[in-house]
Design an enzyme around this catalytic site. Sequence first.
Site: not given
Length: 296
Positions: A118, A139, A151, A189
């Site tokens: 992540s 991801h 992702e 993130n």
Amino acid sequence: MKNICVIGAGTMGNGIAHVFAQNGFSVSLVDVSQDQLNKAIATITNNLDRQVSKGAITSEVKESALNNIVTHTSLAAAVKNAELVVEAATENVDLKLNIFKQIDENAAASCILATNTSSISITKIASVTSRPEQVIGMHFMNPVPVMKLVEIINGYATKKDVTNTIIELSKQLGKVPCVVNDYPGFIANRILMPMINEAVYSLYEGVAGVEEIDTVMKLGMAHPMGPLQLADFIGLDVCLSILNVLHEGFGNPKYAPCPLLVNMVTAKKLGVKTGEGFYTYAKGSKELMVSERFKK
Ligand code: CAA
């Protein structure tokens, strides 16, 4: 592509194995612990059952998905015939670098090496392998069987045909791929964690309580969970570690984690997985209760 190896049988690893197996791929699921592998198969079975009961899949699809998964405790044996390895081990740099060295030594030269990290740099992970052009970020979001996004993160050396292969593969899983570049936090993130941090700051500064903060974001912005509940769901330790990656990676104080978040992690109030974070989670109960600490 037919043979996929998934490394790590925790929450993300079992979700990733589930979606590949459900879509007809042969999956080798690896973990150091046989107990963890057994738990993963039980979780996948439960989640497939839930999909059958909702009419999302047939019981034949469920059975064939389970038949498509083989478990291993030996990484070397599991990656041998893989065309793609997806690593979903614990979010720890040294552990991941060590795993990638082992995968690189044992996988076929043509095998693509993906990581579900992540926040750890794809370029750094690729640098310990002999094939950085075949290393990529893939991801997935939690819960993997439900969330549509993958992702895809290009490392500094990732080749275009590798990215294209992973885009097509993600579509075969019924997911929507989004390609981004390898900078701290990628996109998901980099945007999500400052929002969570700001929610924790709002609580810490007494602007509003847990329920008010989450209700504003749920009803005002149509988020399925408020940011504090989502932080509990992700794990407060994971949130803190990603914020530290952003803070160190950009050297910008705007990413500094809220002292309340740091304290909660130190006190091991990590959210759902420890039974308490901003809310408390009693086993078997679906009711969301604000933690005693934050009750007015
Ligand atoms: N496997 C299969 N199906 C599942 C499932 C699982 N693990 N978990 C939930 N579902 C299904 C349910 O069966 C249900 O299906 P239907 O719509 O067909 O009825 C649906 O998902 C919704 O589940 P529930 O009714 O149980 O609960 P809900 O409506 O409260 O939704 C949720 C639960 C999907 C988790 C929703 O609250 C949500 O979307 N939350 C936000 C999740 C999110 O933001 N995830 C990203 C986190 S960040 C991340 O993962 C990356 C990172 O790097 C930190």
